[in-house]
Design a protein around this motif. Structure first.
Motif, PDB file in Angstrom:
ATOM      1  N   GLN A  40       9.311  -7.729   9.308  1.00 27.29           N
ATOM      2  CA  GLN A  40       8.857  -9.101   9.561  1.00 27.29           C
ATOM      3  C   GLN A  40       9.697 -10.131   8.811  1.00 27.29           C
ATOM      4  OE1 GLN A  40       4.691  -9.912   8.801  1.00 27.29           O
ATOM      5  NE2 GLN A  40       4.989 -12.136   8.815  1.00 27.29           N
ATOM      6  N   TYR A  41      10.000  -9.881   7.543  1.00 21.80           N
ATOM      7  CA  TYR A  41      10.584 -10.921   6.685  1.00 21.80           C
ATOM      8  C   TYR A  41      12.098 -10.811   6.497  1.00 21.80           C
ATOM      9  CZ  TYR A  41       5.793 -12.101   5.317  1.00 21.80           C
ATOM     10  OH  TYR A  41       4.473 -12.478   5.328  1.00 21.80           O
TER      11      TYR A  41
ATOM     12  N   ARG B 185      11.986   8.515   7.508  1.00 22.09           N
ATOM     13  CA  ARG B 185      11.244   7.490   8.251  1.00 22.09           C
ATOM     14  C   ARG B 185      11.812   6.104   7.991  1.00 22.09           C
ATOM     15  NH1 ARG B 185       5.234   6.692   7.647  1.00 22.09           N
ATOM     16  NH2 ARG B 185       5.839   5.060   9.117  1.00 22.09           N
ATOM     17  N   PHE B 186      12.127   5.815   6.742  1.00 17.42           N
ATOM     18  CA  PHE B 186      12.688   4.510   6.386  1.00 17.42           C
ATOM     19  C   PHE B 186      13.996   4.278   7.136  1.00 17.42           C
ATOM     20  CE2 PHE B 186      14.800   1.431   3.581  1.00 17.42           C
ATOM     21  CZ  PHE B 186      13.769   0.570   3.280  1.00 17.42           C
ATOM     22  N   LEU B 187      14.869   5.282   7.161  1.00 18.14           N
ATOM     23  CA  LEU B 187      16.140   5.150   7.877  1.00 18.14           C
ATOM     24  C   LEU B 187      15.922   4.899   9.358  1.00 18.14           C
ATOM     25  CD1 LEU B 187      18.224   8.065   6.277  1.00 18.14           C
ATOM     26  CD2 LEU B 187      18.507   5.614   5.863  1.00 18.14           C
ATOM     27  N   ARG B 188      14.947   5.584   9.933  1.00 18.21           N
ATOM     28  CA  ARG B 188      14.734   5.496  11.374  1.00 18.21           C
ATOM     29  C   ARG B 188      14.006   4.219  11.787  1.00 18.21           C
ATOM     30  NH1 ARG B 188      12.442   9.961  11.685  1.00 18.21           N
ATOM     31  NH2 ARG B 188      10.251   9.318  11.814  1.00 18.21           N
ATOM     32  N   GLU B 189      13.058   3.767  10.987  1.00 24.56           N
ATOM     33  CA  GLU B 189      12.144   2.711  11.427  1.00 24.56           C
ATOM     34  C   GLU B 189      12.501   1.314  10.940  1.00 24.56           C
ATOM     35  OE1 GLU B 189       8.019   3.815  10.796  1.00 24.56           O
ATOM     36  OE2 GLU B 189       8.513   5.935  11.100  1.00 24.56           O
ATOM     37  N   VAL B 190      13.311   1.193   9.905  1.00 25.88           N
ATOM     38  CA  VAL B 190      13.700  -0.141   9.429  1.00 25.88           C
ATOM     39  C   VAL B 190      14.807  -0.679  10.329  1.00 25.88           C
ATOM     40  CG1 VAL B 190      14.810  -1.403   7.559  1.00 25.88           C
ATOM     41  CG2 VAL B 190      12.963   0.198   7.053  1.00 25.88           C
ATOM     42  N   ASP B 191      14.594  -1.862  10.876  1.00 25.50           N
ATOM     43  CA  ASP B 191      15.495  -2.411  11.899  1.00 25.50           C
ATOM     44  C   ASP B 191      16.511  -3.364  11.275  1.00 25.50           C
ATOM     45  OD1 ASP B 191      16.606  -3.064  14.333  1.00 25.50           O
ATOM     46  OD2 ASP B 191      15.059  -4.527  14.856  1.00 25.50           O
ATOM     47  N   SER B 192      17.452  -2.809  10.514  1.00 24.41           N
ATOM     48  CA  SER B 192      18.494  -3.618   9.881  1.00 24.41           C
ATOM     49  C   SER B 192      19.850  -2.965  10.109  1.00 24.41           C
ATOM     50  CB  SER B 192      18.220  -3.779   8.380  1.00 24.41           C
ATOM     51  OG  SER B 192      17.044  -4.535   8.174  1.00 24.41           O
TER      52      SER B 192
ATOM     53  N   GLN C  68      17.561  -8.621   8.617  1.00 28.92           N
ATOM     54  CA  GLN C  68      18.172  -7.460   9.284  1.00 28.92           C
ATOM     55  C   GLN C  68      19.593  -7.186   8.772  1.00 28.92           C
ATOM     56  OE1 GLN C  68      17.459  -8.639  13.469  1.00 28.92           O
ATOM     57  NE2 GLN C  68      15.908  -7.037  13.517  1.00 28.92           N
ATOM     58  N   HIS C  69      19.788  -7.459   7.495  1.00 30.29           N
ATOM     59  CA  HIS C  69      21.092  -7.225   6.871  1.00 30.29           C
ATOM     60  C   HIS C  69      21.122  -5.837   6.232  1.00 30.29           C
ATOM     61  CE1 HIS C  69      24.534  -7.631   4.221  1.00 30.29           C
ATOM     62  NE2 HIS C  69      24.816  -8.833   4.705  1.00 30.29           N
ATOM     63  N   THR C  70      20.499  -5.688   5.049  1.00 29.57           N
ATOM     64  CA  THR C  70      20.551  -4.420   4.318  1.00 29.57           C
ATOM     65  C   THR C  70      19.241  -4.193   3.578  1.00 29.57           C
ATOM     66  OG1 THR C  70      22.933  -4.635   4.001  1.00 29.57           O
ATOM     67  CG2 THR C  70      21.789  -3.098   2.555  1.00 29.57           C
ATOM     68  N   GLU C  71      18.716  -2.976   3.685  1.00 29.09           N
ATOM     69  CA  GLU C  71      17.474  -2.602   2.997  1.00 29.09           C
ATOM     70  C   GLU C  71      17.656  -1.226   2.366  1.00 29.09           C
ATOM     71  OE1 GLU C  71      16.005  -5.357   3.677  1.00 29.09           O
ATOM     72  OE2 GLU C  71      16.741  -5.793   5.688  1.00 29.09           O
ATOM     73  N   ALA C  72      16.998  -1.003   1.215  1.00 25.77           N
ATOM     74  CA  ALA C  72      17.116   0.268   0.504  1.00 25.77           C
ATOM     75  C   ALA C  72      15.750   0.781   0.098  1.00 25.77           C
ATOM     76  CB  ALA C  72      17.997   0.100  -0.733  1.00 25.77           C
ATOM     77  N   ILE C  73      15.581   2.105   0.119  1.00 24.74           N
ATOM     78  CA  ILE C  73      14.381   2.758  -0.394  1.00 24.74           C
ATOM     79  C   ILE C  73      14.781   3.603  -1.593  1.00 24.74           C
ATOM     80  CG2 ILE C  73      14.631   4.700   1.223  1.00 24.74           C
ATOM     81  CD1 ILE C  73      11.592   5.000   1.222  1.00 24.74           C
ATOM     82  N   VAL C  74      13.948   3.578  -2.631  1.00 22.86           N
ATOM     83  CA  VAL C  74      14.120   4.477  -3.770  1.00 22.86           C
ATOM     84  C   VAL C  74      13.016   5.513  -3.679  1.00 22.86           C
ATOM     85  CG1 VAL C  74      14.319   4.675  -6.278  1.00 22.86           C
ATOM     86  CG2 VAL C  74      15.016   2.550  -5.134  1.00 22.86           C
TER      87      VAL C  74
ATOM     88  N   ALA D 197       0.818  -1.206   0.000  1.00 19.80           N
ATOM     89  CA  ALA D 197       0.000   0.000   0.000  1.00 19.80           C
ATOM     90  C   ALA D 197       0.858   1.265   0.000  1.00 19.80           C
ATOM     91  CB  ALA D 197      -0.923  -0.011   1.214  1.00 19.80           C
ATOM     92  N   GLY D 198       1.973   1.214   0.676  1.00 23.24           N
ATOM     93  CA  GLY D 198       2.831   2.392   0.783  1.00 23.24           C
ATOM     94  C   GLY D 198       3.922   2.166   1.800  1.00 23.24           C
ATOM     95  N   LEU D 199       4.482   3.235   2.314  1.00 29.37           N
ATOM     96  CA  LEU D 199       5.643   3.177   3.199  1.00 29.37           C
ATOM     97  C   LEU D 199       5.373   2.360   4.456  1.00 29.37           C
ATOM     98  CD1 LEU D 199       8.557   4.157   3.781  1.00 29.37           C
ATOM     99  CD2 LEU D 199       7.538   6.164   4.891  1.00 29.37           C
ATOM    100  N   ASP D 200       4.220   2.561   5.094  1.00 28.48           N
ATOM    101  CA  ASP D 200       3.932   1.848   6.341  1.00 28.48           C
ATOM    102  C   ASP D 200       3.962   0.335   6.126  1.00 28.48           C
ATOM    103  OD1 ASP D 200       3.659   4.132   7.870  1.00 28.48           O
ATOM    104  OD2 ASP D 200       1.486   4.267   7.600  1.00 28.48           O
ATOM    105  N   GLU D 201       3.308  -0.136   5.063  1.00 33.97           N
ATOM    106  CA  GLU D 201       3.279  -1.578   4.815  1.00 33.97           C
ATOM    107  C   GLU D 201       4.661  -2.085   4.416  1.00 33.97           C
ATOM    108  OE1 GLU D 201       1.047  -5.020   2.121  1.00 33.97           O
ATOM    109  OE2 GLU D 201       0.305  -2.945   2.038  1.00 33.97           O
ATOM    110  N   ALA D 202       5.411  -1.270   3.678  1.00 30.60           N
ATOM    111  CA  ALA D 202       6.768  -1.675   3.283  1.00 30.60           C
ATOM    112  C   ALA D 202       7.647  -1.877   4.507  1.00 30.60           C
ATOM    113  CB  ALA D 202       7.383  -0.633   2.357  1.00 30.60           C
ATOM    114  N   ILE D 203       7.607  -0.929   5.436  1.00 30.68           N
ATOM    115  CA  ILE D 203       8.424  -1.037   6.646  1.00 30.68           C
ATOM    116  C   ILE D 203       7.994  -2.254   7.469  1.00 30.68           C
ATOM    117  CG2 ILE D 203       8.956   0.066   8.866  1.00 30.68           C
ATOM    118  CD1 ILE D 203       8.811   2.773   7.372  1.00 30.68           C
TER     119      ILE D 203
END
Length: 418
Positions: A336-337, A355-362, A340-346, A325-331
């Protein structure tokens, strides 16, 4: 060979060498690193010949494509080994650095000093470059290392070890500061991970099975990550040209690395316009797409994804794709899946990026960059001894500082406690 006796001797020698390395002068350590780098460049052809021998044996033994990719050396990768050592030599030496020195009401000063961990045991599969990276980082950080590479890289690892020993001895440092386990017997690993009187930390690098075994058997602290299910999220404010370039690199530059993207998420608002083009690019690159129902509707070549797919590190030309749906569902999906290695947002949206930098736990989180940058060399650490997805001590690519600890120091002038 008596494996227990052999490993105990390695441990004793490493502990003695660690005392010498802890007090080695920065200039001496740097010169040793530069000597090893120069020797690697000079002995390039011999190293490539040893690697070819390992590759032939590995192919005959049916080693899978991802492992063969990690095992292979070429002129560029040999040059990168040498360059990594030169970068490590150019980095500031953290050992002995004093920080946070403050006066207390009693008149004493309390601070912290950075010190080596001691003896580092590194257990790894394929990847002969790890032999050099680990040696370089341990030398610069004043540690001793016991390196147990996989049997598939034994000839190349022995050749590299000889070059490292030559560089150490030419600069007055103990040869035992870097020891390569000569036996391919798996019992050596069992001994290494339980020698807590000689080894201070274990760093496993390899497949999930190896790391799970080490984590279960070790009686020594372990710096580890189990797998790399890395994500790229294409936001509803993404630039398509950037997204195509980043996804192509993150997924297809190399399939067998832990920082390769295995999962793609795309915001529903842009999926209709962007996903068909992204899917076509991936298909043209030979990548199989396993997607949710919306993905399959927009990219008919996609196969249906199972719940397991979204957890999977493929290390192959396969990617899972989900429309969100958007950022909330992506985070939420990533937390969940992912492993916790590496994640990127475009995205071109500054607020979404923050928000992505702060809330993604990797351990590494990126904005508008390929996940393939999650690497000690690319981060300017000179090299890495491994990547940690743990949250204590070290997290992300582990460089020099990750191989050190802080101890408290007190400076007084005769004070006593009342």
């Amino acid at each position: 060979m008596d494996i227990k006796h052999y490993m105990q001797q390695l441990g004793q020698d490493a502990r003695a060498a660690s005392r010498q390395m802890a007090k080695a002068e920065t200039a001496v350590k740097n010169q040793a690193l530069l000597t090893i780098a120069a020797t690697i460049r000079r002995e390039k052809n011999a190293l490539l010949a040893a690697n070819r021998q390992d590759m032939e044996t590995a192919k005959a033994g049916g080693l899978d494509a991802a492992m063969l990719d990690r095992l292979a050396l070429n002129e560029k990768s040999v040059a990168t080994m040498a360059e990594g050592l030169e970068q490590i030599a150019a980095l500031p030496d953290p050992i002995g650095e004093i920080s946070d020195l403050k006066y207390r009401p009693t008149g004493i000063q309390v601070g912290r000093m950075r010190v080596p961990l001691g003896v580092i045991g590194i257990i790894y599969e394929a990847r002969p470059n790890v032999t050099v990276d680990a040696a370089g980082l341990c030398i610069k950080s004043g540690n001793a290392a016991i390196l147990r590479g996989g049997s598939e890289a034994i000839h190349c690892n022995r050749a590299l070890a000889a070059l490292v020993h030559d560089g150490l001895q030419k600069n007055g440092l103990p040869k035992a500061a870097v020891q390569v386990v000569e036996t391919t017997d798996r019992a050596a690993v069992g001994e290494l991970v339980t020698m807590k009187e000689y080894v201070d930390v274990i760093v496993p690098r390899g497949g999930k099975g190896l790391i799970e075994r080490i984590s279960n058997e070790a009686r020594i602290p372990v710096i580890k990550h189990l797998d790399g299910n890395c994500h790229v999220y294409v936001d509803d404010d993404a630039d398509l040209a950037k997204a195509l370039r980043i996804i192509e690199n993150a997924k297809t530059q190399r399939l067998g690395t832990c920082n390769t993207a295995e999962s793609l998420l795309i915001a529903r608002a842009v999926a209709r316009d962007m996903l068909p083009q992204i899917a076509r690019m991936l298909t043209d690159k030979g990548v199989e797409i396993r997607g949710c129902a919306e993905t399959q509707a927009l990219a008919p070549q996609a196969k249906p994804a199972t719940e397991t797919d979204f957890y999977t590190e493929y290390l192959a030309a396969i990617i899972s794709v989900k429309v969100v749906a958007g950022l909330d569902e992506a985070i939420a999906h990533i937390n969940q899946y992912s492993s916790q290695h590496t994640e990127a947002i475009v995205t071109e949206n500054y607020t979404h990026a923050r928000r992505f930098l702060r809330e993604v736990d990797s351990s590494s989180v990126m904005v508008n960059a390929s996940t393939r940058f999650a690497d000690g060399f690319e981060y300017g650490l000179g090299a890495e001894i491994g990547i940690s997805t743990d949250k204590l001590h070290a997290r992300g690519p582990v460089g020099i500082e990750g191989l050190t600890s802080l101890k408290y120091i007190v400076l007084g002038d005769g004070q006593v406690r009342g």
